[in-house]
Design an enzyme around this catalytic site. Structure first.
Site, mmCIF file in Angstrom:
data_model
loop_
_atom_site.group_PDB
_atom_site.id
_atom_site.type_symbol
_atom_site.label_atom_id
_atom_site.label_comp_id
_atom_site.label_asym_id
_atom_site.label_seq_id
_atom_site.Cartn_x
_atom_site.Cartn_y
_atom_site.Cartn_z
ATOM 1 N N HIS A 116 -5.617 7.692 -4.184
ATOM 2 C CA HIS A 116 -5.544 8.201 -2.820
ATOM 3 C C HIS A 116 -4.400 9.194 -2.701
ATOM 4 O O HIS A 116 -3.647 9.386 -3.643
ATOM 5 C CB HIS A 116 -5.473 7.074 -1.779
ATOM 6 C CG HIS A 116 -4.220 6.236 -1.815
ATOM 7 N ND1 HIS A 116 -3.866 5.450 -2.880
ATOM 8 C CD2 HIS A 116 -3.236 6.062 -0.889
ATOM 9 C CE1 HIS A 116 -2.733 4.823 -2.614
ATOM 10 N NE2 HIS A 116 -2.318 5.185 -1.408
ATOM 11 N N HIS A 142 -1.562 9.535 -0.900
ATOM 12 C CA HIS A 142 -0.166 9.300 -0.518
ATOM 13 C C HIS A 142 0.812 9.804 -1.583
ATOM 14 O O HIS A 142 0.571 9.678 -2.782
ATOM 15 C CB HIS A 142 0.072 7.812 -0.242
ATOM 16 C CG HIS A 142 -0.560 7.353 1.043
ATOM 17 N ND1 HIS A 142 -0.899 6.049 1.291
ATOM 18 C CD2 HIS A 142 -0.903 8.062 2.158
ATOM 19 C CE1 HIS A 142 -1.426 5.956 2.513
ATOM 20 N NE2 HIS A 142 -1.445 7.164 3.052
ATOM 21 N N ASP A 157 3.548 8.711 -2.776
ATOM 22 C CA ASP A 157 4.041 7.795 -3.816
ATOM 23 C C ASP A 157 3.004 7.549 -4.917
ATOM 24 O O ASP A 157 3.260 6.800 -5.861
ATOM 25 C CB ASP A 157 4.539 6.465 -3.205
ATOM 26 C CG ASP A 157 3.448 5.695 -2.485
ATOM 27 O OD1 ASP A 157 2.638 6.314 -1.769
ATOM 28 O OD2 ASP A 157 3.393 4.459 -2.640
ATOM 29 N N HIS A 158 1.823 8.192 -4.795
ATOM 30 C CA HIS A 158 0.795 8.094 -5.835
ATOM 31 C C HIS A 158 0.476 9.444 -6.468
ATOM 32 O O HIS A 158 -0.172 9.483 -7.520
ATOM 33 C CB HIS A 158 -0.483 7.460 -5.264
ATOM 34 C CG HIS A 158 -0.251 6.059 -4.762
ATOM 35 N ND1 HIS A 158 -0.696 4.936 -5.420
ATOM 36 C CD2 HIS A 158 0.457 5.603 -3.684
ATOM 37 C CE1 HIS A 158 -0.294 3.848 -4.768
ATOM 38 N NE2 HIS A 158 0.400 4.234 -3.712
ATOM 39 N N HIS A 175 -7.132 1.239 3.512
ATOM 40 C CA HIS A 175 -5.735 1.714 3.493
ATOM 41 C C HIS A 175 -5.740 3.178 3.929
ATOM 42 O O HIS A 175 -4.982 3.569 4.814
ATOM 43 C CB HIS A 175 -5.160 1.514 2.099
ATOM 44 C CG HIS A 175 -3.784 2.067 1.889
ATOM 45 N ND1 HIS A 175 -2.689 1.617 2.588
ATOM 46 C CD2 HIS A 175 -3.328 3.048 1.071
ATOM 47 C CE1 HIS A 175 -1.616 2.297 2.190
ATOM 48 N NE2 HIS A 175 -1.977 3.168 1.290
ATOM 49 N N ASP A 193 -3.771 1.021 -3.589
ATOM 50 C CA ASP A 193 -3.188 0.228 -2.506
ATOM 51 C C ASP A 193 -4.241 -0.562 -1.721
ATOM 52 O O ASP A 193 -4.049 -0.874 -0.551
ATOM 53 C CB ASP A 193 -2.410 1.135 -1.540
ATOM 54 C CG ASP A 193 -1.107 1.644 -2.147
ATOM 55 O OD1 ASP A 193 -0.752 1.218 -3.257
ATOM 56 O OD2 ASP A 193 -0.443 2.482 -1.507
ATOM 57 N N HIS A 242 1.716 -1.286 -6.466
ATOM 58 C CA HIS A 242 3.073 -1.668 -6.059
ATOM 59 C C HIS A 242 3.488 -3.035 -6.584
ATOM 60 O O HIS A 242 2.642 -3.913 -6.792
ATOM 61 C CB HIS A 242 3.192 -1.706 -4.520
ATOM 62 C CG HIS A 242 3.149 -0.354 -3.882
ATOM 63 N ND1 HIS A 242 4.281 0.368 -3.601
ATOM 64 C CD2 HIS A 242 2.103 0.414 -3.489
ATOM 65 C CE1 HIS A 242 3.942 1.526 -3.040
ATOM 66 N NE2 HIS A 242 2.620 1.576 -2.966
HETATM 67 FE FE FE Z 1 1.449 3.232 -2.172
HETATM 68 ZN ZN ZN Z 2 -0.720 4.267 -0.192
#
Ligand code: FE
Ligand code: ZN
Length: 244
Positions: free
Chosen positions: A56, A58, A60-61, A115, A134, A173
Site C-alpha cells: 500500500h 503509506h 512507512d512502506h 486499512h 498492514d 510492523h
Molecule cells: Fe504501516
Molecule cells: Zn499503513
C-alpha cells in the site's frame, strides 16, 4: 518450501521483507519504508534484486523505493493498480487475481481493503507465505483509515482466515507486545494467547522479530480474527484505539 522470507527492521517499528526464491536465486524486497536497510539486505543476499513489492501507499512502506530502484535499476516495482496515483512509479500495476513471478515462485494478488482502500497482499500459495502489509499483525490488525474501512477490513480478515492455517503472515510492523496487552484484556483466559504473548516477550527481550506469525497461531489467539461478527470486530477495533 523454496521461498525464504526474512523480516528486516526499518524505521521505528516497521519491517520490510527480504524474499529469496532458492532454486533460481531471485530476490524481492517488500515494502521498503527505508532504503539503507533494504540495500544492505539485498547485498547480504548476493546483490541481486528482481522485484520491489508494495502492499500500500503509506510512506512507512514506500519511502525507500526511489533510492532502492536507483541502486538496482533492474528491479521491477510492483503495486496495486487502484493506487497508481499515490504509489511511487510502478513497472507493473496489479489487481485481485493477478499473478506475480519471482524466479520460479508465484504469488497471487489479493485485494484486501480496509486499512486503505487499495491495499493488496501477495500470496505465495505453494510456499504458504502471505505478504500482508498492514492488514493483519501478530495479535492485532491494521487501523481502518479510509471511508468504509471498518467493514472492508472485517471482510478482508475473513478472507485471510480461510487461507491454509500453515500460512506464514509477513506483517509490516512489530506491534506484537502492545497488541498482546490489548488482546489479553479482551480474552484473558485464552491459553494460546497467553503462550503467544509470553513467546513475544522473550523474542523481543532477545532482540528478535516476533514475525512471521502463522495463521494457525492467529486463529487461536488474535481477538480481531476471533471476533464473531462485524459488530464485535468494530467494538474491539474501536476499543483498541483508546487502549492504554
Ligand atoms: Fe504501516
Ligand atoms: Zn499503513
Amino acid at each position: 518450501m523454496s521461498l525464504r522470507v526474512e523480516a528486516v527492521p526499518c524505521l521505528q517499528d516497521n519491517y520490510l521483507w527480504l524474499l529469496r526464491d532458492n532454486p533460481t536465486g531471485a530476490v524481492a524486497i517488500c515494502d521498503p519504508g527505508e532504503a539503507a536497510p533494504a540495500i544492505a539486505a539485498v547485498e547480504g543476499a548476493g546483490g541481486r534484486l528482481d522485484a520491489i513489492l508494495l502492499t500500500h501507499h503509506h510512506g512507512d512502506h514506500v519511502d525507500g523505493v526511489e533510492e532502492l530502484k536507483a541502486r538496482f535499476p533492474g528491479a521491477r516495482v510492483i503495486g496495486g493498480a487502484p493506487d497508481l496515483h499515490r504509489l511511487p512509479p510502478l513497472d507493473e500495476a496489479v489487481k485481485e487475481g493477478d499473478t506475480v513471478s519471482l524466479g520460479a515462485a508465484r504469488a497471487e494478488v489479493m485485494h484486501l481493503p480496509g486499512h486503505t482502500t487499495g491495499h493488496i497482499a501477495f500470496h505465495f500459495v505453494a510456499d504458504h507465505v502471505l505478504l500482508c502489509g498492514d492488514v493483519i499483525f501478530a495479535l492485532g490488525c491494521g487501523r481502518p483509515l479510509e471511508p468504509g474501512g471498518m467493514e472492508a477490513l472485517w471482510q478482508s480478515l475473513r478472507r485471510v482466515a480461510r487461507l491454509p492455517p500453515s500460512t506464514r503472515l509477513c506483517c509490516g510492523h512489530e506491534y506484537t507486545e502492545s497488541n498482546a496487552r490489548f488482546a489479553l484484556s479482551v480474552d484473558p483466559d485464552n491459553q494460546a494467547l497467553r503462550a503467544e504473548a509470553e513467546a513475544a516477550g522473550a523474542l523481543r527481550a532477545a532482540g528478535r522479530p516476533t514475525v512471521p506469525t502463522t495463521l494457525a497461531q492467529e486463529l487461536a489467539a488474535n481477538p480481531f480474527l476471533r471476533a464473531r461478527d462485524l459488530a464485535e470486530f468494530t467494538a474491539r477495533r474501536e476499543a483498541k484505539n483508546h487502549f492504554r
